[in-house]
Motif scaffolding. Structure first.
Motif, mmCIF file in Angstrom:
data_model
loop_
_atom_site.group_PDB
_atom_site.id
_atom_site.type_symbol
_atom_site.label_atom_id
_atom_site.label_comp_id
_atom_site.label_asym_id
_atom_site.label_seq_id
_atom_site.Cartn_x
_atom_site.Cartn_y
_atom_site.Cartn_z
ATOM 1 N N TRP A 91 -25.890 -8.757 57.893
ATOM 2 C CA TRP A 91 -24.760 -8.740 57.561
ATOM 3 C C TRP A 91 -24.497 -9.155 55.902
ATOM 4 O O TRP A 91 -24.839 -10.661 55.283
ATOM 5 C CB TRP A 91 -23.776 -9.259 57.876
ATOM 6 N N ASP A 92 -23.888 -8.285 55.084
ATOM 7 C CA ASP A 92 -23.889 -8.620 53.266
ATOM 8 C C ASP A 92 -22.713 -7.364 53.251
ATOM 9 O O ASP A 92 -21.948 -6.192 53.313
ATOM 10 C CB ASP A 92 -25.136 -7.978 53.043
ATOM 11 N N SER A 93 -21.116 -8.574 52.314
ATOM 12 C CA SER A 93 -19.972 -7.977 52.796
ATOM 13 C C SER A 93 -19.954 -6.985 51.567
ATOM 14 O O SER A 93 -19.487 -6.200 51.288
ATOM 15 C CB SER A 93 -19.170 -8.910 52.081
ATOM 16 N N ALA A 96 -20.481 -3.688 52.853
ATOM 17 C CA ALA A 96 -19.437 -2.680 53.200
ATOM 18 C C ALA A 96 -19.316 -1.111 53.351
ATOM 19 O O ALA A 96 -19.305 -0.689 54.660
ATOM 20 C CB ALA A 96 -18.578 -3.999 53.986
ATOM 21 N N GLN A 124 -20.831 -14.684 57.625
ATOM 22 C CA GLN A 124 -20.059 -13.493 57.667
ATOM 23 C C GLN A 124 -19.299 -13.283 58.903
ATOM 24 O O GLN A 124 -19.199 -11.849 58.629
ATOM 25 C CB GLN A 124 -21.943 -13.538 58.316
ATOM 26 N N SER A 127 -16.199 -12.541 57.584
ATOM 27 C CA SER A 127 -16.146 -10.866 56.441
ATOM 28 C C SER A 127 -16.604 -9.620 57.250
ATOM 29 O O SER A 127 -15.787 -8.639 56.468
ATOM 30 C CB SER A 127 -17.545 -11.083 55.834
ATOM 31 N N PHE A 128 -17.404 -9.841 58.478
ATOM 32 C CA PHE A 128 -17.802 -8.449 58.975
ATOM 33 C C PHE A 128 -15.995 -8.405 59.957
ATOM 34 O O PHE A 128 -15.555 -7.238 59.937
ATOM 35 C CB PHE A 128 -18.863 -8.984 60.209
ATOM 36 N N ARG A 130 -12.727 -9.181 58.703
ATOM 37 C CA ARG A 130 -12.127 -8.436 57.855
ATOM 38 C C ARG A 130 -12.452 -6.600 57.574
ATOM 39 O O ARG A 130 -11.544 -5.987 57.318
ATOM 40 C CB ARG A 130 -12.440 -9.006 56.557
ATOM 41 N N SER A 131 -13.741 -6.741 56.645
ATOM 42 C CA SER A 131 -14.503 -5.455 57.134
ATOM 43 C C SER A 131 -13.616 -4.727 57.451
ATOM 44 O O SER A 131 -13.458 -2.984 57.804
ATOM 45 C CB SER A 131 -16.031 -5.142 56.517
ATOM 46 N N GLN A 134 -10.363 -3.370 57.525
ATOM 47 C CA GLN A 134 -10.241 -3.307 56.079
ATOM 48 C C GLN A 134 -10.841 -1.671 56.577
ATOM 49 O O GLN A 134 -9.998 -0.533 55.206
ATOM 50 C CB GLN A 134 -11.454 -3.757 55.014
#
Length: 256
Positions: A91-93, A96, A124, A127-128, A130-131, A134
């Protein structure tokens, strides 16, 4: 598998250790004997050890692996059902927006779509999460499956595909059972009508059904047609014709 056991290769990616000779049997589903199609573009972005692990894991579970230029990362066909997967191995924000845009595109194309995301660290995971909110993902459409590493991720993929295939097979079996039951009930009703004709037994009724067909067709058949196409006697043929066409017969009492 210990994350610390992994090393960083020259391209900056986290490399995997050599694949295990036998994938963990306790975590593997039963033999599926299905087909797995892997995206060639997804394969080319992965470390060869992960691809080798997947190939070995599929082979151990009796799945055939094909490499194809498909839109999802994987498509499984198991039990007559196709299930598509997006598999984000790291996973890379920063990526996203592209990931969720792709998810929205593919969920319109594939009825059965799952998204498996490897999020090995707390950062991660946060971050996942939140995305996910979002980008206004609809809960369960498609289903997202967070995992702690790539190998576990693919094991989850195979288990989901296998389970969906088994459910599909059970649905087919249930449908066939219902259809058989309905056919038996229809035949019972058919025989019940014909054997209510005085002198007509199950053999005669079955013969009429095979030779002429439906109740409607039998009701319209002439005596000559019945005699020509069945082994019924003249008396029985006349009785059948009278039963359906002669009001004085079919409206008269039949109880002796």
């Amino acid at each position: 598998m210990e994350r610390s056991a992994r090393s960083v290769h020259s391209a900056g990616r986290t490399s995997l250790p050599p694949p295990r000779p036998q994938p963990a049997p306790a975590r593997a589903p039963g033999p599926g004997r299905g087909v797995c199609m892997m995206s060639t573009s997804w394969r080319d972005k992965q470390h060869p050890n992960l691809v080798n692990f997947i190939a070995a894991f599929l082979s151990a579970n009796s799945y055939r692996l094909n490499f194809m230029p498909i839109s999802p990362d994987f498509i499984f066909n198991n039990g007559g059902l196709s299930v598509a997967f997006i598999f984000e191995t790291s996973w890379d924000s920063g990526n996203a927006a592209a990931v969720f845009s792709r998810v929205n595109t593919l969920k319109r194309q594939f009825k059965n779509l799952y998204v498996v995301v490897s999020v090995p660290t707390v950062e991660q995971i946060e971050s996942f999460n939140r995305s996910y909110f979002q980008y206004d993902m609809e809960l369960g459409c498609p289903t997202f499956v967070p995992v702690s590493d790539e190998e576990m991720g693919f094991e989850k993929i195979l288990k989901i595909a296998h389970a969906r295939g088994v459910c599909k097979q059970q649905d087919i079996s249930s449908t066939m059972s219902i259809e058989r039951e309905q056919a038996v009930q229809s035949m019972d009703a058919f025989l019940g009508v014909l054997t209510s004709i005085p002198g007509i037994d199950n053999h005669d009724a079955s013969m009429l059904g095979r030779a002429i067909g439906s109740i409607e067709a039998i009701a319209k058949a002439s005596k000559g047609f019945i005699l020509e196409n069945t082994d019924l006697s003249t008396d029985k043929a006349e009785t059948v014709v009278a039963f359906f066409r002669d009001p004085q017969y079919y409206l008269s009492p039949k109880i002796n």
